[in-house]
Design an enzyme around this catalytic site. Structure first.
Site, PDB file in Angstrom:
ATOM      1  N   ASP A  49      66.437  34.838  71.631  1.00 29.36           N
ATOM      2  CA  ASP A  49      66.600  33.381  71.513  1.00 29.36           C
ATOM      3  C   ASP A  49      67.486  33.054  70.312  1.00 29.36           C
ATOM      4  OD1 ASP A  49      64.782  33.974  69.518  1.00 29.36           O
ATOM      5  OD2 ASP A  49      63.337  32.412  70.075  1.00 29.36           O
ATOM      6  N   ASP A  88      63.924  37.220  75.456  1.00 30.47           N
ATOM      7  CA  ASP A  88      63.016  36.404  74.647  1.00 30.47           C
ATOM      8  C   ASP A  88      62.463  35.236  75.446  1.00 30.47           C
ATOM      9  OD1 ASP A  88      62.317  37.120  72.059  1.00 30.47           O
ATOM     10  OD2 ASP A  88      64.237  36.481  71.221  1.00 30.47           O
ATOM     11  N   LYS A 118      59.974  39.299  75.575  1.00 30.71           N
ATOM     12  CA  LYS A 118      59.483  39.379  74.193  1.00 30.71           C
ATOM     13  C   LYS A 118      58.943  38.014  73.804  1.00 30.71           C
ATOM     14  CE  LYS A 118      62.333  39.682  70.418  1.00 30.71           C
ATOM     15  NZ  LYS A 118      61.969  38.449  69.678  1.00 30.71           N
ATOM     16  N   GLU A 120      56.898  35.909  70.324  1.00 30.22           N
ATOM     17  CA  GLU A 120      56.519  35.985  68.923  1.00 30.22           C
ATOM     18  C   GLU A 120      55.016  35.800  68.784  1.00 30.22           C
ATOM     19  OE1 GLU A 120      58.987  33.356  66.586  1.00 30.22           O
ATOM     20  OE2 GLU A 120      60.822  34.225  67.404  1.00 30.22           O
ATOM     21  N   GLU A 183      59.699  42.012  61.932  1.00 30.00           N
ATOM     22  CA  GLU A 183      60.827  41.330  61.262  1.00 30.00           C
ATOM     23  C   GLU A 183      60.461  40.941  59.838  1.00 30.00           C
ATOM     24  OE1 GLU A 183      62.843  38.247  63.464  1.00 30.00           O
ATOM     25  OE2 GLU A 183      64.010  37.645  61.707  1.00 30.00           O
TER      26      GLU A 183
HETATM   27  O1  KIV Z   1      66.214  36.485  68.886  1.00 25.98           O
HETATM   28  C1  KIV Z   1      66.512  37.579  68.405  1.00 25.98           C
HETATM   29  O2  KIV Z   1      67.681  37.982  68.363  1.00 25.98           O
HETATM   30  C2  KIV Z   1      65.434  38.386  67.845  1.00 25.98           C
HETATM   31  C3  KIV Z   1      65.823  39.597  67.051  1.00 25.98           C
HETATM   32  C4  KIV Z   1      66.401  39.215  65.758  1.00 25.98           C
HETATM   33  C5  KIV Z   1      64.683  40.540  66.917  1.00 25.98           C
HETATM   34  O3  KIV Z   1      64.306  38.078  68.012  1.00 25.98           O
END
Ligand code: KIV
Length: 266
Positions: A49, A88, A118, A120, A183
């Protein structure tokens, strides 16, 4: 890298930790970039994202929509032959409970050619991770600094609460996540978490002791405008390469040197 390599699967990706194979991940948001980074031999591509900042020019990751993530992920999924592709889940596509999260992650897998999502969270998102995994959707968790919580955190800061971070990592694994991003956490703590969990940890700003690394492609190629975080290493200076090339093109056009005979039909 040859074009003959097999697509990396989620179980293979998990096995990289056991095998001690350091995992290379970069972001990509479009077809040509995905094709290039895939051919370069990365193990996974993240349609992050971060596209809200890297592509759309926003100040943080919050504005990007699910439809926009799907639009970009479809291009990436179509280009990739080898790498695992993870997408994401944007804010707040998984914050309204497991049912909505499965619906939205299901759209991502159905409408793109990508393999996993993915999100968070750790302990706080365990129910959502569990529901997605039960639906057959592989989940990469994202612990430590969570950019989608930038306003609650008061900025992008190194995360140092060991008890919380260890609990998040353990909860994400226990809920069925196949890997996790760590992160912006101190290197020693990231190494400790990596040893404590059985799934791969992918670090960004988390030192060298994780099972793999991820970088945003704009940062890696040196085309980021504005602030570049300390944990970034640019492996090229495409900003200079691009502005120089376009400047030469403009000079040629203005001088009448382009198009020349080679670019002209008789
Ligand atoms: O959105 C993204 O690019 C990320 C990475 C920095 C891990 O979550």
């Amino acid at each position: 890298m040859t074009g003959q390599q097999q697509q990396i699967t989620v179980p293979q990706f998990v096995g990289f930790k056991r095998e001690g194979h350091k995992i290379c991940v970069v972001t990509a948001y479009d077809y040509p970039t995905a094709e290039l980074v895939d051919a370069a031999g990365v193990d996974a591509i993240l349609v992050g994202d971060s596209l809200a900042m890297a592509v759309q020019g926003h100040a943080n990751t919050l504005p990007v929509s699910l439809d926009e993530m799907i639009y970009h992920a479809e291009m990436v999924g179509r280009a990739v032959r080898h790498a695992l592709v993870v997408v994401d889940m944007p804010f707040p596509s998984y914050h309204l409970g497991p049912y909505k999260a499965v619906e939205n992650a299901g759209r991502i897998l159905k409408e793109t050619r990508c393999h996993a999502v993915k999100l968070e969270g750790g302990a706080d998102q365990a129910d959502v991770i569990r529901a997605l995994v039960m639906a057959g959707i592989p989940v990469m968790a994202h612990c430590g600094l969570r950019p989608q919580s930038v306003h609650a955190l008061g900025g992008y800061k190194v995360q140092r609460n060991e008890t919380q971070l260890m609990a998040d990592a353990r909860a994400a694994e226990e809920a069925g996540a196949f890997a996790m991003v760590l992160e912006c956490i101190p290197a020693q703590l990231a190494t400790k978490i990596t040893a404590a969990v059985g799934i791969p940890t992918i670090g960004i700003g988390a030192g060298a002791g994780t099972d793999g690394q991820v970088l945003v492609i704009n940062d890696l190629l040196g085309i980021t405008s504005g602030y570049v975080p300390r944990f970034v290493k640019a492996y090229a200076d495409l900003k200079t390469t691009i502005t120089t090339a376009v400047g030469k093109y403009c000079a040629d056009v203005r001088a009448g040197a382009f198009p020349g005979p080679e670019q002209t039909f008789k």
